[in-house]
Design a protein around this motif. Structure first.
Motif, mmCIF file in Angstrom:
data_model
loop_
_atom_site.group_PDB
_atom_site.id
_atom_site.type_symbol
_atom_site.label_atom_id
_atom_site.label_comp_id
_atom_site.label_asym_id
_atom_site.label_seq_id
_atom_site.Cartn_x
_atom_site.Cartn_y
_atom_site.Cartn_z
ATOM 1 N N ARG A 42 30.984 50.397 38.728
ATOM 2 C CA ARG A 42 30.589 48.991 38.731
ATOM 3 C C ARG A 42 29.183 48.876 39.262
ATOM 4 N NH1 ARG A 42 33.788 44.583 38.214
ATOM 5 N NH2 ARG A 42 32.367 43.494 39.589
ATOM 6 N N ARG A 43 28.382 48.312 38.659
ATOM 7 C CA ARG A 43 28.378 47.182 37.788
ATOM 8 C C ARG A 43 27.855 47.597 36.419
ATOM 9 N NH1 ARG A 43 25.334 41.828 39.689
ATOM 10 N NH2 ARG A 43 24.882 41.111 37.627
ATOM 11 N N ARG A 44 26.690 48.137 36.327
ATOM 12 C CA ARG A 44 26.149 48.432 34.999
ATOM 13 C C ARG A 44 26.672 49.719 34.381
ATOM 14 N NH1 ARG A 44 22.798 45.235 37.585
ATOM 15 N NH2 ARG A 44 21.816 43.512 36.465
ATOM 16 N N GLY A 45 27.319 50.564 35.157
ATOM 17 C CA GLY A 45 27.918 51.762 34.587
ATOM 18 C C GLY A 45 29.087 51.461 33.671
ATOM 19 N N VAL A 46 29.752 50.340 33.904
ATOM 20 C CA VAL A 46 30.921 49.977 33.097
ATOM 21 C C VAL A 46 30.538 49.666 31.647
ATOM 22 C CG1 VAL A 46 32.837 48.354 32.847
ATOM 23 C CG2 VAL A 46 32.255 49.263 35.108
ATOM 24 N N SER A 163 14.997 49.046 36.707
ATOM 25 C CA SER A 163 15.854 47.901 36.419
ATOM 26 C C SER A 163 16.447 48.075 35.021
ATOM 27 C CB SER A 163 15.024 46.615 36.494
ATOM 28 O OG SER A 163 15.818 45.504 36.141
ATOM 29 N N VAL A 164 17.750 48.295 34.972
ATOM 30 C CA VAL A 164 18.457 48.404 33.698
ATOM 31 C C VAL A 164 19.045 47.037 33.386
ATOM 32 C CG1 VAL A 164 20.392 49.481 32.471
ATOM 33 C CG2 VAL A 164 18.964 50.849 34.017
ATOM 34 N N CYS A 165 18.647 46.490 32.264
ATOM 35 C CA CYS A 165 19.096 45.159 31.857
ATOM 36 C C CYS A 165 20.069 45.286 30.692
ATOM 37 C CB CYS A 165 17.902 44.304 31.433
ATOM 38 S SG CYS A 165 16.695 44.059 32.742
ATOM 39 N N LEU A 166 21.203 44.611 30.819
ATOM 40 C CA LEU A 166 22.222 44.604 29.777
ATOM 41 C C LEU A 166 22.599 43.155 29.454
ATOM 42 C CD1 LEU A 166 24.369 47.513 31.218
ATOM 43 C CD2 LEU A 166 22.893 47.594 29.202
ATOM 44 N N PRO A 167 23.006 42.906 28.211
ATOM 45 C CA PRO A 167 23.260 41.522 27.787
ATOM 46 C C PRO A 167 24.243 40.755 28.671
ATOM 47 C CG PRO A 167 23.300 42.988 25.900
ATOM 48 C CD PRO A 167 23.195 43.858 27.123
ATOM 49 N N ASP A 168 25.340 41.396 29.097
ATOM 50 C CA ASP A 168 26.359 40.683 29.878
ATOM 51 C C ASP A 168 25.854 40.210 31.232
ATOM 52 O OD1 ASP A 168 27.997 41.217 27.770
ATOM 53 O OD2 ASP A 168 29.185 42.747 28.790
ATOM 54 N N THR A 169 24.966 40.968 31.847
ATOM 55 C CA THR A 169 24.499 40.633 33.190
ATOM 56 C C THR A 169 23.083 40.065 33.221
ATOM 57 O OG1 THR A 169 23.854 42.939 33.482
ATOM 58 C CG2 THR A 169 25.981 42.284 34.390
ATOM 59 N N GLU A 172 19.530 40.603 28.177
ATOM 60 C CA GLU A 172 18.710 41.443 27.306
ATOM 61 C C GLU A 172 19.104 42.902 27.487
ATOM 62 O OE1 GLU A 172 14.538 42.134 28.282
ATOM 63 O OE2 GLU A 172 14.893 41.349 30.290
ATOM 64 N N THR A 173 18.632 43.739 26.568
ATOM 65 C CA THR A 173 18.873 45.178 26.644
ATOM 66 C C THR A 173 17.524 45.866 26.790
ATOM 67 O OG1 THR A 173 20.824 44.977 25.227
ATOM 68 C CG2 THR A 173 19.867 47.174 25.463
ATOM 69 N N ALA A 174 17.262 46.399 27.975
ATOM 70 C CA ALA A 174 15.989 47.063 28.240
ATOM 71 C C ALA A 174 16.069 47.793 29.576
ATOM 72 C CB ALA A 174 14.844 46.052 28.286
ATOM 73 N N VAL A 175 15.105 48.693 29.778
ATOM 74 C CA VAL A 175 14.948 49.370 31.058
ATOM 75 C C VAL A 175 13.495 49.198 31.480
ATOM 76 C CG1 VAL A 175 15.060 51.554 32.326
ATOM 77 C CG2 VAL A 175 16.739 51.073 30.524
ATOM 78 N N TYR A 176 13.287 48.734 32.711
ATOM 79 C CA TYR A 176 11.950 48.487 33.216
ATOM 80 C C TYR A 176 11.689 49.316 34.473
ATOM 81 C CZ TYR A 176 12.103 44.321 30.289
ATOM 82 O OH TYR A 176 12.206 43.466 29.218
ATOM 83 N N LEU A 177 10.432 49.709 34.630
ATOM 84 C CA LEU A 177 9.946 50.285 35.878
ATOM 85 C C LEU A 177 9.272 49.135 36.609
ATOM 86 C CD1 LEU A 177 9.328 52.704 37.737
ATOM 87 C CD2 LEU A 177 7.202 53.002 36.431
#
Length: 183
Positions: A42-46, A163-169, A172-177
């Motif tokens: 949890r959280r973004r690993g799920v 920062s890993v961004c996923l649609p549910d949380t 968007e879908t992206a990874v930022y430094l």
């Protein structure tokens, strides 16, 4: 804490490709899917584990078990989280004993989250093996832990974070430094 985005490391397509590569590596290293299960931290690993599960279904035609692990009570900094830390609970509806468990997380940093997750898995059973899959490995290990499957290695400074961004949380879908902004 205010932050400043330095660069985008992955867009939706790059993340999809990295997760598909991780999927193929998991299948290859485990000689298929027999006895394989995925457990997202949890959280973004799920949601990442769910995407890998969908990829395995597409590639192998097999639906592997998927669990959700809350490591809050296994953290080594639990006393620093406050008197009543928020616990969401784990949801692992299958026996991990004798299985090849692949833990999935978004970012590997110090290794402390992975260690807590390993402890949490052993609290529910005795797997044949535990492997670790992460979307991003940013270095700075404090424990002797390494990922078996990595989407992208990104050397960072301690003042930066991923920062890993996923649609549910995040919508968007992206990874930022990003970098902690100096006050």
């Amino acid at each position: 804490m205010t932050t400043a985005v330095k660069s985008q490391l992955m867009d939706a397509d790059a993340m999809r490709r990295a997760l598909m590569r991780i999927t193929h590596e998991i299948i290859e290293r485990n000689s298929g899917t027999d006895g394989l299960c995925l457990v997202g931290i949890r959280r973004r690993g799920v949601p990442l584990a769910d995407r890998i599960r969908e990829n395995i279904l597409r590639v192998e035609g097999v639906e592997v078990p998927l669990g959700e692990l809350d490591i809050t009570l296994y953290r080594d900094d639990l006393s620093q989280l406050g008197e009543f830390p928020e616990v969401h609970g784990s949801k692992v509806d299958f026996d991990v004993t004798g299985k090849r468990v692949v833990l999935v997380d978004d970012v590997l940093y110090t290794g402390r989250t992975a260690r807590a997750a390993i402890d949490a898995v052993f609290a529910i059973g005795r797997p044949a093996s535990i492997q670790l899959a992460v979307l991003v490995d940013r270095g700075h290990r404090e424990l002797p832990i390494r990922a078996d499957f990595v989407g992208k290695n990104v050397p960072t400074s301690r003042d930066e974070f991923i920062s890993v961004c996923l649609p549910d949380t995040d919508g968007e879908t992206a990874v930022y430094l990003a970098e902690k902004a100096k006050n």
